[in-house]
Motif scaffolding. Structure first.
Motif, PDB file in Angstrom:
ATOM      1  N   GLU A 189       0.841  -1.193   0.000  1.00 59.96           N
ATOM      2  CA  GLU A 189       0.000   0.000   0.000  1.00 59.96           C
ATOM      3  C   GLU A 189       0.878   1.246   0.000  1.00 59.96           C
ATOM      4  O   GLU A 189       1.909   1.278   0.658  1.00 59.96           O
TER       5      GLU A 189
ATOM      6  N   ASN B 268      -0.077   5.327 -10.477  1.00 62.41           N
ATOM      7  CA  ASN B 268      -1.063   4.301 -10.166  1.00 62.41           C
ATOM      8  C   ASN B 268      -0.898   3.105 -11.103  1.00 62.41           C
ATOM      9  O   ASN B 268      -0.988   1.952 -10.672  1.00 62.41           O
TER      10      ASN B 268
ATOM     11  N   LYS C 147      -2.369  -0.857  -3.646  1.00 63.99           N
ATOM     12  CA  LYS C 147      -3.337   0.185  -3.315  1.00 63.99           C
ATOM     13  C   LYS C 147      -2.629   1.532  -3.165  1.00 63.99           C
ATOM     14  O   LYS C 147      -1.651   1.658  -2.433  1.00 63.99           O
TER      15      LYS C 147
ATOM     16  N   THR D 129      -3.391   5.439  -2.080  1.00 65.62           N
ATOM     17  CA  THR D 129      -4.343   6.299  -1.389  1.00 65.62           C
ATOM     18  C   THR D 129      -3.793   7.719  -1.338  1.00 65.62           C
ATOM     19  O   THR D 129      -2.613   7.918  -1.055  1.00 65.62           O
TER      20      THR D 129
ATOM     21  N   GLU E 251      -8.525   5.955  -3.598  1.00 66.30           N
ATOM     22  CA  GLU E 251      -9.184   6.269  -2.327  1.00 66.30           C
ATOM     23  C   GLU E 251      -8.608   7.613  -1.889  1.00 66.30           C
ATOM     24  O   GLU E 251      -7.395   7.804  -1.892  1.00 66.30           O
TER      25      GLU E 251
END
Length: 99
Positions: free
Chosen positions: A43, A66, A73, A75, A97
């Motif tokens: 992450e 990304n 993930k 964020t 997110e």
């Protein structure tokens, strides 16, 4: 723009400060590529707490990052003011997110 990277148990964080524009390309790419080379990373948080402005080139850099994250993930955190407005207008909440 300046970047500061940190790692903690599979989570990486890139803290940005200043103005995130096309001129930041080299700095952001260097920090993001180094982040992705870190073993065990699952992450990644990109911290916008100290960013006061971003342009469309910055949006493109985030999209490329990304893509390079290969399913990890990503964020975006501490987004507010102009930065939050730009992300909302670009519908980045559908891709990332945002906290």
């Amino acid at each position: 723009m300046q970047t500061e990277s940190s790692f903690d148990q599979g989570r990486g964080r890139i803290k940005l400060s200043g103005t995130f524009t096309f001129e930041s390309h080299r700095e952001f790419k260097q920090a993001s590529m180094a982040m992705l080379e870190h073993p065990g990373l699952v992450e990644i948080e990109i911290d916008f707490d100290a960013v006061d402005y971003m342009d469309s080139a910055a949006l493109g850099m985030l999209l490329l990052f990304n893509e390079r994250a290969s399913g990890r993930k990503v964020t975006l955190v501490n987004c507010r003011g102009t930065v939050k407005s730009v992300l909302d207008i670009a519908n980045f909440g559908k891709i990332f997110e945002i906290r």
